[in-house]
Design a protein around this motif. Structure first.
Motif, short mmCIF file in Angstrom:
data_model
loop_
_atom_site.label_atom_id
_atom_site.label_comp_id
_atom_site.label_asym_id
_atom_site.label_seq_id
_atom_site.Cartn_x
_atom_site.Cartn_y
_atom_site.Cartn_z
N ASP A 141 0.81 -1.23 0.00
CA ASP A 141 0.00 0.00 0.00
C ASP A 141 0.84 1.27 0.00
O ASP A 141 0.28 2.38 -0.05
CB ASP A 141 -0.93 0.01 1.21
N HIS A 142 2.14 1.14 0.06
CA HIS A 142 3.01 2.32 0.11
C HIS A 142 2.92 3.12 -1.18
O HIS A 142 2.87 2.56 -2.28
CB HIS A 142 4.46 1.88 0.35
N ARG A 143 2.89 4.44 -1.05
CA ARG A 143 2.87 5.33 -2.20
C ARG A 143 4.06 6.28 -2.12
O ARG A 143 4.51 6.63 -1.03
CB ARG A 143 1.57 6.15 -2.25
N VAL A 144 4.55 6.71 -3.27
CA VAL A 144 5.73 7.58 -3.35
C VAL A 144 5.25 9.02 -3.57
O VAL A 144 4.44 9.29 -4.46
CB VAL A 144 6.65 7.13 -4.49
N THR A 145 5.80 9.93 -2.76
CA THR A 145 5.32 11.31 -2.76
C THR A 145 6.31 12.26 -3.44
O THR A 145 7.52 12.20 -3.19
CB THR A 145 5.08 11.80 -1.32
N THR A 146 5.79 13.12 -4.29
CA THR A 146 6.55 14.22 -4.88
C THR A 146 5.99 15.51 -4.31
O THR A 146 4.76 15.70 -4.28
CB THR A 146 6.42 14.23 -6.41
N THR A 147 6.86 16.41 -3.84
CA THR A 147 6.38 17.62 -3.18
C THR A 147 7.01 18.88 -3.78
O THR A 147 8.05 18.82 -4.46
CB THR A 147 6.73 17.60 -1.67
N VAL A 148 6.37 19.99 -3.51
CA VAL A 148 6.93 21.30 -3.83
C VAL A 148 6.90 22.12 -2.55
O VAL A 148 5.87 22.17 -1.86
CB VAL A 148 6.13 22.02 -4.93
N VAL A 149 8.04 22.73 -2.21
CA VAL A 149 8.13 23.56 -1.01
C VAL A 149 8.67 24.93 -1.39
O VAL A 149 9.19 25.14 -2.49
CB VAL A 149 9.05 22.91 0.05
N ARG A 150 8.54 25.86 -0.48
CA ARG A 150 9.05 27.21 -0.69
C ARG A 150 10.58 27.19 -0.67
O ARG A 150 11.20 26.45 0.08
CB ARG A 150 8.54 28.16 0.38
N GLY A 151 11.17 28.03 -1.51
CA GLY A 151 12.61 28.13 -1.55
C GLY A 151 13.14 29.10 -0.51
O GLY A 151 12.38 29.77 0.21
N ALA A 152 14.45 29.19 -0.44
CA ALA A 152 15.10 30.05 0.55
C ALA A 152 15.11 31.51 0.13
O ALA A 152 15.32 32.41 0.95
CB ALA A 152 16.53 29.58 0.79
N THR A 153 14.89 31.79 -1.15
CA THR A 153 14.90 33.17 -1.64
C THR A 153 13.54 33.54 -2.21
O THR A 153 12.77 32.66 -2.63
CB THR A 153 15.97 33.34 -2.75
N PRO A 154 13.20 34.83 -2.26
CA PRO A 154 11.91 35.26 -2.80
C PRO A 154 11.74 34.79 -4.25
O PRO A 154 12.68 34.82 -5.04
CB PRO A 154 11.99 36.79 -2.73
N GLY A 155 10.57 34.30 -4.55
CA GLY A 155 10.26 33.85 -5.91
C GLY A 155 10.74 32.44 -6.22
O GLY A 155 10.56 31.97 -7.34
N GLU A 156 11.30 31.78 -5.23
CA GLU A 156 11.85 30.43 -5.47
C GLU A 156 10.94 29.35 -4.91
O GLU A 156 10.41 29.48 -3.80
CB GLU A 156 13.23 30.30 -4.82
N VAL A 157 10.78 28.26 -5.68
CA VAL A 157 10.13 27.04 -5.19
C VAL A 157 11.07 25.86 -5.44
O VAL A 157 11.94 25.93 -6.32
CB VAL A 157 8.77 26.79 -5.87
N VAL A 158 10.91 24.82 -4.67
CA VAL A 158 11.77 23.63 -4.81
C VAL A 158 10.89 22.42 -5.11
O VAL A 158 9.98 22.11 -4.34
CB VAL A 158 12.59 23.38 -3.53
N LEU A 159 11.18 21.77 -6.22
CA LEU A 159 10.50 20.54 -6.61
C LEU A 159 11.33 19.38 -6.06
O LEU A 159 12.48 19.18 -6.47
CB LEU A 159 10.40 20.46 -8.13
N VAL A 160 10.74 18.62 -5.12
CA VAL A 160 11.48 17.58 -4.41
C VAL A 160 11.03 16.21 -4.90
O VAL A 160 9.88 15.81 -4.69
CB VAL A 160 11.26 17.70 -2.89
N GLY A 161 11.96 15.50 -5.51
CA GLY A 161 11.65 14.16 -6.00
C GLY A 161 11.68 13.14 -4.89
O GLY A 161 12.61 13.10 -4.09
N GLY A 162 10.65 12.29 -4.85
CA GLY A 162 10.60 11.22 -3.85
C GLY A 162 10.96 9.87 -4.43
O GLY A 162 10.87 8.85 -3.74
#
Length: 478
Positions: A141-162
């Motif tokens: 039943d395990h599922r793999v998660t891909t997330t997006v979080v806020r970056g350290a600088t203005p206007g930045e996002v981080v796409l995090v591969g799981g």
């Protein structure tokens, strides 16, 4: 008649009967007189006191003792006569150097063996080991998660591969129930607009975090033709569509930078919000606020896809995630510790001699024995743990997956009766699985045709498997 005396025979009978009564009367009187005379002759001291006498049981009549013949406690089981041979089929020239083992599934008894204890390359049969380990460690039943979080600088996002290689660049791809980059992008756009500090502003930088997997992205023993012709991709934790140029095709050329392709797909899905955003690899800051997440199909679905279609990239993902979950590491080298340990701890299989350098079986450096594989197949057939998922995903002769085009013509007698994992690399052809034989018995098998050609090797393996089906439990090792 009246007036006539009785016949002589009748008078004689009456005389005999009367005489018998007289004799009985005289005997009775004699017994009485004799008893009285005996009693009067005894001394008075010998007269016993009056007590309640305990009657003595009358003696039991005895006769000759009849000795019974020993009887068996249970009927002896019929002896199986094993006279059916596949030796000629296992010696066919098309097989190259043959190694193989056949077991009776319910007992584990080896019915046939040719160098089954030798450790050799497995080709895609390796996916059976990888899948069994993933089901035990990650769970179906395990599922793999891909997330997006806020970056350290203005206007930045981080796409995090799981680690989800099945993530779709658009709304769908070849994988079943895959998560989509479109859904993830829509979540990010909604969260960006809802935050007063970012609402109305553009996303100017997209950082791509693929750090979950470490080490080389390509196994050094693999042939690069597998990448250019489209059977496998670089192994990265951030990817879309298994890095296929054509997301809906099973075999499609793969690129040399899956992470960048995933970033481009995400930027495209964000539309005008990030049309000018810069793409660069990096890492998310600890505790960064989440903007969105999507999850893959469960491991049970991915396992069945990996074995049914023989998806190398999906198998490598499952192997790497299993190693990470066990704390063994996140590189190719971690698989040697992780996969054998998972199979030992979950199913009691001895890891001695196993060499695991990848999860897909593309490498000639992998080493597993036919006997080991049949032991695992016994457990798959018995649906031990979650292995029923794997059994249900195996290709079926002339029906599904990589066996859908095999066992045709005269070999079609086994249609629907053989469930097996195929394997083909430049250095050989392999087949391992379960046979529901003609006599109703269930056999597990693993065959290695080392050094065989693609066409002739497969044909010889199919013919041998049909022979096993016809012999069933009468199979001889001779």
């Amino acid at each position: 008649m009246p007036g006539h005396s009785a016949p002589l025979s009748t008078r004689r009978r009456r005389v005999v009967v009367a005489g018998a009564w007289v004799a009985l009367a005289l005997l009775g009187a004699g017994s009485f007189v004799g008893g009285a005379a005996f009693a009067s002759a005894q001394p008075e001291a010998a007269v016993a006191p009056t007590v309640s006498a305990v009657p003595t049981p009358a003696p039991t009549a005895t006769g000759p003792v009849i000795e019974r013949r020993p009887q068996p406690t249970a009927a002896a089981a019929p002896t199986i006569v094993r006279t059916c041979s596949v030796d000629a089929l296992a010696s066919a020239g098309g097989l190259g150097t043959f190694q193989g083992t056949i077991r009776e599934a319910s007992t584990g008894s080896i019915l046939f063996d040719r160098a089954g204890d030798q450790f050799s390359r497995t080709a895609s049969v390796m996916k059976v080991l990888t899948s069994a380990a993933a089901l035990a460690v990650l769970g179906p039943d395990h599922r793999v998660t891909t997330t997006v979080v806020r970056g350290a600088t203005p206007g930045e996002v981080v796409l995090v591969g799981g680690g989800d290689v099945t993530l779709a660049s658009g709304s769908s791809n070849i994988y079943n129930d895959s998560a989509s980059m479109s859904d993830l992008a829509n979540q990010v756009k909604a969260a960006w607009a809802a935050d007063s500090s970012t609402a109305g502003s553009a996303i100017t930088a997209i950082t791509l975090d693929a750090s979950l997997f470490s080490g080389e992205t390509w196994q050094s023993s693999w042939n690069r033709i597998e990448q250019t012709e489209g059977s496998t991709a670089e192994v990265t934790a951030l990817m879309v569509d298994g890095d296929r140029a054509n997301p809906s095709a099973d075999t499609s050329p793969r690129g040399d930078d899956p992470v960048a392709r995933a970033g481009a797909a995400f930027r495209s899905a964000l539309g005008s919000l990030a049309s000018g955003a810069r793409l660069a690899e990096g890492s998310a800051a600890a505790g960064a606020g989440a903007l969105g997440s999507v999850q893959s199909a469960p491991v049970s679905t991915m396992v069945q896809e990996a074995v049914l279609r023989s998806d190398n990239t999906e198998a490598e993902m499952l192997a790497r995630l299993t190693a990470i979950a066990l704390g063994a590491g996140s590189s190719f080298s971690a698989l040697q510790a992780a996969i054998p340990a998972a199979l030992h701890d979950a199913y009691g299989l001895d890891p001695t001699g196993l060499v695991i350098v990848d999860g897909s079986g593309l490498s000639d450096d992998d080493a597993v024995s036919a006997r080991y594989i049949t032991l695992l197949m016994d457990k798959v057939n018995a649906r031990e743990g979650s292995l029923g998922v794997l059994l249900d995903g195996l290709p079926v002769a002339d029906q599904t997956g990589t066996l859908s085009y095999r066992f045709t013509g005269a070999n079609s007698v086994v249609d629907g009766k053989v469930m097996a994992k195929t394997g083909s690399i430049d250095s050989g052809n392999m087949l391992a699985g379960v046979v529901h034989a003609a006599d109703g018995s269930v056999l597990t098998f693993a065959f290695f045709a080392l050094g065989s050609q693609l066409g002739s090797g497969r044909e010889a393996l199919d013919a041998l498997t049909v022979g096993v089906y016809e012999c069933g439990n009468a199979l001889s090792n001779g």
